[in-house]
Write a protein that holds these residues in place. Structure first.
Motif, PDB file in Angstrom:
ATOM      1  N   TYR A   1      -5.166   9.467  -1.188  1.00 44.24           N
ATOM      2  CA  TYR A   1      -5.267  10.375  -2.336  1.00 44.24           C
ATOM      3  C   TYR A   1      -5.876  11.709  -1.911  1.00 44.24           C
ATOM      4  O   TYR A   1      -5.375  12.774  -2.282  1.00 44.24           O
ATOM      5  CB  TYR A   1      -6.103   9.730  -3.445  1.00 44.24           C
ATOM      6  N   ASN A   2      -6.936  11.661  -1.117  1.00 45.00           N
ATOM      7  CA  ASN A   2      -7.588  12.893  -0.647  1.00 45.00           C
ATOM      8  C   ASN A   2      -6.630  13.737   0.186  1.00 45.00           C
ATOM      9  O   ASN A   2      -6.608  14.961   0.074  1.00 45.00           O
ATOM     10  CB  ASN A   2      -8.838  12.572   0.158  1.00 45.00           C
ATOM     11  N   ILE A   3      -5.848  13.082   1.022  1.00 39.62           N
ATOM     12  CA  ILE A   3      -4.870  13.802   1.848  1.00 39.62           C
ATOM     13  C   ILE A   3      -3.840  14.484   0.963  1.00 39.62           C
ATOM     14  O   ILE A   3      -3.494  15.648   1.170  1.00 39.62           O
ATOM     15  CB  ILE A   3      -4.197  12.835   2.854  1.00 39.62           C
ATOM     16  N   LYS A   4      -3.355  13.765  -0.037  1.00 39.67           N
ATOM     17  CA  LYS A   4      -2.364  14.356  -0.951  1.00 39.67           C
ATOM     18  C   LYS A   4      -2.947  15.572  -1.666  1.00 39.67           C
ATOM     19  O   LYS A   4      -2.282  16.597  -1.813  1.00 39.67           O
ATOM     20  CB  LYS A   4      -1.891  13.319  -1.968  1.00 39.67           C
ATOM     21  N   GLN A   5      -4.199  15.463  -2.098  1.00 43.16           N
ATOM     22  CA  GLN A   5      -4.853  16.589  -2.784  1.00 43.16           C
ATOM     23  C   GLN A   5      -4.982  17.790  -1.843  1.00 43.16           C
ATOM     24  O   GLN A   5      -4.773  18.926  -2.245  1.00 43.16           O
ATOM     25  CB  GLN A   5      -6.236  16.177  -3.296  1.00 43.16           C
ATOM     26  N   GLU A   6      -5.330  17.541  -0.591  1.00 45.20           N
ATOM     27  CA  GLU A   6      -5.498  18.624   0.376  1.00 45.20           C
ATOM     28  C   GLU A   6      -4.163  19.302   0.669  1.00 45.20           C
ATOM     29  O   GLU A   6      -4.091  20.528   0.766  1.00 45.20           O
ATOM     30  CB  GLU A   6      -6.121  18.066   1.664  1.00 45.20           C
TER      31      GLU A   6
ATOM     32  N   LEU B   1       0.827  -1.211   0.000  1.00 42.70           N
ATOM     33  CA  LEU B   1       0.000   0.000   0.000  1.00 42.70           C
ATOM     34  C   LEU B   1       0.859   1.258   0.000  1.00 42.70           C
ATOM     35  O   LEU B   1       0.489   2.269  -0.576  1.00 42.70           O
ATOM     36  CB  LEU B   1      -0.902   0.021   1.236  1.00 42.70           C
ATOM     37  N   GLU B   2       1.992   1.181   0.664  1.00 42.41           N
ATOM     38  CA  GLU B   2       2.865   2.343   0.810  1.00 42.41           C
ATOM     39  C   GLU B   2       3.259   2.928  -0.545  1.00 42.41           C
ATOM     40  O   GLU B   2       3.285   4.140  -0.712  1.00 42.41           O
ATOM     41  CB  GLU B   2       4.115   1.937   1.602  1.00 42.41           C
TER      42      GLU B   2
ATOM     43  N   MET C   1      -9.199  -0.311  -0.719  1.00 43.42           N
ATOM     44  CA  MET C   1      -9.437   0.717  -1.740  1.00 43.42           C
ATOM     45  C   MET C   1      -9.858   2.042  -1.103  1.00 43.42           C
ATOM     46  O   MET C   1      -9.466   3.117  -1.561  1.00 43.42           O
ATOM     47  CB  MET C   1     -10.496   0.249  -2.747  1.00 43.42           C
ATOM     48  N   TYR C   2     -10.619   1.962  -0.033  1.00 45.05           N
ATOM     49  CA  TYR C   2     -11.048   3.203   0.640  1.00 45.05           C
ATOM     50  C   TYR C   2      -9.862   3.896   1.310  1.00 45.05           C
ATOM     51  O   TYR C   2      -9.779   5.115   1.340  1.00 45.05           O
ATOM     52  CB  TYR C   2     -12.160   2.919   1.643  1.00 45.05           C
ATOM     53  N   LEU C   3      -8.943   3.113   1.824  1.00 50.74           N
ATOM     54  CA  LEU C   3      -7.726   3.668   2.407  1.00 50.74           C
ATOM     55  C   LEU C   3      -6.897   4.378   1.333  1.00 50.74           C
ATOM     56  O   LEU C   3      -6.363   5.466   1.566  1.00 50.74           O
ATOM     57  CB  LEU C   3      -6.909   2.553   3.073  1.00 50.74           C
TER      58      LEU C   3
END
Length: 168
Positions: A78-83, A5-6, A71-73
């Motif tokens: 991805y959301n964190i990276k976008q933020e 996952l990393e 997949m949700y993780l």
């Protein structure tokens, strides 16, 4: 999958899903119907145009034999990276949108885009092209650009031309 996952952190989970489907020689349409989901939904996810919901991510995890929440993780990473990217943009605009020649006498990375906004706006509007002016408009907003340039209106991305400040 936990250890691997990393390496997928920050990548849209739809791109990872698409790669996994190709590896398993599964077509998106039949896979979507197997979940059951609309094929358009899975296509939008695999193209990175749509985020995974909890419900869909669990369906995908089960269908592909992943640990629940995988997949949700990935979506959360991805959301964190976008933020984080959004926060960085607030400190300064995307510097790749500006030609280095505009700031020949200074390091663009070291500019304080908040404190030095007057000189930055003047320089871009005196020497910059429309893409650079648009990037400043997006970053600083219409009011601040108008304050510095003396322009009264910005309409449909028609950007202001520098006007001398009139004494009040």
């Amino acid at each position: 999958m936990e250890a691997s996952l990393e390496k997928y952190r920050g990548i849209h989970p739809g791109l990872i899903l698409e790669r996994e489907l190709k590896k398993r020689k599964l077509k998106k349409g039949p896979f979507a119907l197997m979940l059951p989901e609309y094929p358009q939904t899975i296509t939008a996810i695999t193209k990175g145009r749509r985020a995974l919901t909890t419900e869909i991510s669990l369906k995908i995890d089960r269908a592909l034999g992943f640990e629940e929440g995988t997949m949700y993780l990935l979506q959360a990473y991805y959301n964190i990276k976008q933020e984080i990217h959004k926060e960085q943009v607030k400190v300064h605009p995307d510097l790749n949108l500006f030609r280095k020649v505009l700031f020949w006498d200074t390091d663009m990375e070291k500019l304080d885009w908040q404190k030095q906004y007057v000189s930055i706006i003047k320089r871009i509007f005196e020497r910059g092209n429309n893409q650079e002016k648009k990037a400043l408009l997006d970053f600083y907003g219409e009011d601040k650009i108008q304050e510095v340039t003396g322009s009264k209106r910005i309409i449909n991305n028609n950007l202001p031309i520098m006007q001398p400040n009139k004494p009040h």
